[in-house]
Design a protein around this motif. Structure first.
Motif, PDB file in Angstrom:
ATOM      1  N   GLY A 150       0.796  -1.223   0.000  1.00 22.71           N
ATOM      2  CA  GLY A 150       0.000   0.000   0.000  1.00 22.71           C
ATOM      3  C   GLY A 150       0.828   1.271   0.000  1.00 22.71           C
ATOM      4  O   GLY A 150       0.282   2.365   0.040  1.00 22.71           O
ATOM      5  N   SER A 194     -14.579   0.764  -4.269  1.00 23.17           N
ATOM      6  CA  SER A 194     -13.991  -0.577  -4.252  1.00 23.17           C
ATOM      7  C   SER A 194     -15.085  -1.553  -4.694  1.00 23.17           C
ATOM      8  O   SER A 194     -16.134  -1.637  -4.043  1.00 23.17           O
ATOM      9  CB  SER A 194     -13.507  -0.938  -2.844  1.00 23.17           C
ATOM     10  OG  SER A 194     -12.534  -0.012  -2.399  1.00 23.17           O
ATOM     11  N   ASP A 212     -13.093   3.014   0.237  1.00 24.25           N
ATOM     12  CA  ASP A 212     -11.912   3.039   1.107  1.00 24.25           C
ATOM     13  C   ASP A 212     -11.429   4.482   1.250  1.00 24.25           C
ATOM     14  O   ASP A 212     -11.788   5.345   0.445  1.00 24.25           O
ATOM     15  CB  ASP A 212     -10.824   2.156   0.476  1.00 24.25           C
ATOM     16  CG  ASP A 212      -9.604   1.983   1.368  1.00 24.25           C
ATOM     17  OD1 ASP A 212      -9.701   2.253   2.573  1.00 24.25           O
ATOM     18  OD2 ASP A 212      -8.555   1.552   0.848  1.00 24.25           O
ATOM     19  N   HIS A 213     -10.611   4.734   2.242  1.00 26.88           N
ATOM     20  CA  HIS A 213      -9.972   6.036   2.458  1.00 26.88           C
ATOM     21  C   HIS A 213      -8.462   5.777   2.526  1.00 26.88           C
ATOM     22  O   HIS A 213      -7.949   5.387   3.571  1.00 26.88           O
ATOM     23  CB  HIS A 213     -10.473   6.681   3.754  1.00 26.88           C
ATOM     24  CG  HIS A 213     -11.939   6.954   3.766  1.00 26.88           C
ATOM     25  ND1 HIS A 213     -12.887   5.962   3.723  1.00 26.88           N
ATOM     26  CD2 HIS A 213     -12.621   8.135   3.829  1.00 26.88           C
ATOM     27  CE1 HIS A 213     -14.102   6.505   3.757  1.00 26.88           C
ATOM     28  NE2 HIS A 213     -13.968   7.817   3.821  1.00 26.88           N
ATOM     29  N   LYS A 214      -7.781   5.982   1.416  1.00 23.31           N
ATOM     30  CA  LYS A 214      -6.369   5.591   1.302  1.00 23.31           C
ATOM     31  C   LYS A 214      -5.404   6.551   1.986  1.00 23.31           C
ATOM     32  O   LYS A 214      -4.366   6.137   2.495  1.00 23.31           O
ATOM     33  CB  LYS A 214      -5.968   5.484  -0.175  1.00 23.31           C
ATOM     34  CG  LYS A 214      -6.534   4.278  -0.895  1.00 23.31           C
ATOM     35  CD  LYS A 214      -5.854   3.005  -0.447  1.00 23.31           C
ATOM     36  CE  LYS A 214      -6.317   1.816  -1.274  1.00 23.31           C
ATOM     37  NZ  LYS A 214      -5.956   0.548  -0.627  1.00 23.31           N
ATOM     38  N   ASN A 224      -0.259   8.011   0.872  1.00 21.41           N
ATOM     39  CA  ASN A 224      -1.110   6.831   0.707  1.00 21.41           C
ATOM     40  C   ASN A 224      -0.750   5.791   1.756  1.00 21.41           C
ATOM     41  O   ASN A 224       0.409   5.662   2.163  1.00 21.41           O
ATOM     42  CB  ASN A 224      -0.907   6.224  -0.684  1.00 21.41           C
ATOM     43  CG  ASN A 224      -1.910   6.763  -1.683  1.00 21.41           C
ATOM     44  OD1 ASN A 224      -2.911   7.375  -1.326  1.00 21.41           O
ATOM     45  ND2 ASN A 224      -1.639   6.539  -2.951  1.00 21.41           N
ATOM     46  N   GLY A 227      -4.901   1.820   3.848  1.00 20.12           N
ATOM     47  CA  GLY A 227      -6.312   2.132   4.053  1.00 20.12           C
ATOM     48  C   GLY A 227      -6.572   2.546   5.487  1.00 20.12           C
ATOM     49  O   GLY A 227      -6.196   1.846   6.419  1.00 20.12           O
ATOM     50  N   ALA A 230     -13.161   2.458   5.926  1.00 25.56           N
ATOM     51  CA  ALA A 230     -14.030   2.116   4.797  1.00 25.56           C
ATOM     52  C   ALA A 230     -15.464   2.024   5.291  1.00 25.56           C
ATOM     53  O   ALA A 230     -15.717   1.892   6.496  1.00 25.56           O
ATOM     54  CB  ALA A 230     -13.597   0.794   4.173  1.00 25.56           C
ATOM     55  N   GLY A 271     -10.181  -1.541  -7.766  1.00 26.27           N
ATOM     56  CA  GLY A 271     -10.137  -0.212  -7.170  1.00 26.27           C
ATOM     57  C   GLY A 271     -10.422   0.799  -8.264  1.00 26.27           C
ATOM     58  O   GLY A 271      -9.677   0.873  -9.249  1.00 26.27           O
ATOM     59  N   GLY A 289     -10.165  -6.525  -0.046  1.00 25.44           N
ATOM     60  CA  GLY A 289      -9.472  -5.334   0.422  1.00 25.44           C
ATOM     61  C   GLY A 289      -9.397  -5.319   1.942  1.00 25.44           C
ATOM     62  O   GLY A 289     -10.126  -6.015   2.629  1.00 25.44           O
ATOM     63  N   GLU A 292     -11.735  -2.720   3.523  1.00 28.29           N
ATOM     64  CA  GLU A 292     -13.080  -2.918   2.955  1.00 28.29           C
ATOM     65  C   GLU A 292     -13.711  -4.236   3.387  1.00 28.29           C
ATOM     66  O   GLU A 292     -14.940  -4.325   3.543  1.00 28.29           O
ATOM     67  CB  GLU A 292     -13.025  -2.886   1.423  1.00 28.29           C
ATOM     68  CG  GLU A 292     -12.616  -1.554   0.834  1.00 28.29           C
ATOM     69  CD  GLU A 292     -11.153  -1.509   0.474  1.00 28.29           C
ATOM     70  OE1 GLU A 292     -10.817  -0.816  -0.477  1.00 28.29           O
ATOM     71  OE2 GLU A 292     -10.346  -2.187   1.154  1.00 28.29           O
TER      72      GLU A 292
END
Length: 421
Positions: A150, A194, A212-214, A224, A227, A230, A271, A289, A292
């Protein structure tokens, strides 16, 4: 039946929690797991990258079915190894896992089969990559080709950030072999989504939608991460948008896999960026995910173990989905994602009384009888609610009672959806 779940994080704790509810499961093991998953499954002290060790354990213990959480063992060929020994395992094989194992492979595949994605160029030379950035301009996105947990995608709003990213990934080699090549691609604008399906050859079953909130910080700022939270369902994925995702992305992918003789069985994650020109693929992942999986699994009703077995065996399945919303907030360590501070004792877990809340552990361990923070992402505080706001309020109320040194989290998970659900 005896079940093995492979992985250490919040996704795997959620998988164990969900699969253990099945009357089919008599014993569930997790390799290695964490302080939360060990409460409901038997921990196995084998690293998830020790593929041969896991296969030997599965044979020795008479494991009936294995579910793989993280991408690294899938890319490393765990499915090929298990199947060569006659063991049942859910996940794509090594060749199919290249969709996540190599950004270059995935982007070239999408180009061949007209799957909508950002325009891109591939570079294995840092000087040429920098020259391209100067000519192309910003904003743009630089992605390491290989697996980077990630941390391999950098959104660059200015030239200085882009040059630093190329130096970090390609020159200094901070991501190791994953950064030998990079993809530099067009920056896409819109809402993220997602879209995860169970895929078997040319059959697929969509799971509940999620967002999601990266980025690390509120307002989608900062680096980034894997995650930071979510929620499900995703209100930005309406009926027409979902139809476009199915026809233009999932079904074109299936046709491409079939044409290239690649057999895929397992979870497939698309994604997406929902642009003004329609949905476009940011990345493919070859597993559920994280985070997620947590709200998605919370919304699947009934016997999910039976669903997976039936799907594996080629039978029709019908997933029953809870109408309630679900939301997950990640509590992370100070310094995450670059250099997380670990070792702090976690307080407040025993005091949680809120209804419709569950805490899935991610990077936790037990030391001297106390739960401690062991990884970058430490806990997932999750809640059900009649709306995103309801679930969100419950989760954030519970977070107030949890403490560990250096704890950080986003305070805006689900905020974009509040006026739409």
């Amino acid at each position: 039946m005896k079940l093995l779940v492979v992985g250490n994080g919040g996704r795997e704790h959620a998988l164990v929690w969900k699969l253990k509810q099945s009357p089919l499961v008599k014993q569930i093991y997790i390799a290695r797991g964490n302080a939360g998953s060990w409460q409901i499954a038997k921990g196995v002290d084998i690293d998830y990258l020790d593929i041969k060790g896991l296969a030997e354990f599965a044979l020795r213990e008479g494991i009936d079915f294995t579910v793989v959480g993280p991408e690294a063992p899938l890319v490393g060929g765990i499915v090929d190894e298990f199947e060569s020994r006659g063991l049942k395992i859910l996940g794509p094989n090594r060749r199919a896992s290249m969709l996540e194992g190599s950004k270059v492979f995935a982007k070239d595949f999408m180009q061949r089969y007209q799957i909508p994605t950002a325009e891109y160029q591939v570079f294995d030379d840092a000087v040429k990559a920098k020259r391209f950035v100067m000519d192309f301009g910003t904003p743009l996105v630089i992605k390491a080709d290989g697996l980077a947990g990630g941390k391999g995608a950098v959104v660059c709003y200015d030239q200085k950030t882009a040059m630093e990213a190329i130096d970090r990934i390609m020159v200094r080699g901070e991501l190791g072999s994953a950064g030998r090549r990079v993809v530099i691609e067009q920056f896409l604008e819109g809402e993220e989504a997602s879209y995860i399906v169970l895929l078997d050859g040319d059959r697929y079953i969509p799971l509940p939608t999620s967002q999601d909130h990266k980025r690390l910080l509120d307002g989608d700022m900062g680096p980034n991460t894997g995650g930071m939270g979510a929620y499900s369902p995703n209100p930005f994925v309406g009926e027409e948008t979902e139809k476009a995702i199915k026809h233009q992305i999932i079904e074109r992918l299936i046709r491409g896999l079939k044409e290239e003789g690649i057999y895929y069985r397992g979870f497939l994650y698309a994604g997406l960026m929902l642009t003004k020109d329609g949905p476009k693929v940011l990345e493919f992942n070859v597993r559920l995910g994280d985070p997620e999986a947590q709200p998605i699994l919370m919304r699947i009703k009934g016997d999910f173990m039976k669903n997976l077995l039936d799907f594996y065996e080629g039978k029709a399945i019908n997933l029953e989905i809870d109408k309630r919303c679900a939301l997950c907030v990640v509590l992370a360590s100070r310094g995450y994602p670059e250099k997380p501070q670990v070792g702090g004792v976690i307080y407040g877990l025993d005091a949680i009384k809120e209804e419709d809340v569950i805490v899935f552990h991610a990077g936790t361990d037990i030391k001297d009888g106390k739960v401690i923070a062991k990884g970058g992402r430490v806990l997932n505080v999750c809640a059900w609610g009649k709306s995103i706001k309801d679930a969100r309020d419950k989760a954030y109320r519970v977070i107030e009672s949890i403490k560990f040194e250096g704890m950080q989290y986003r305070r805006d998970i689900g905020a974009k959806a509040l006026n739409l659900l």
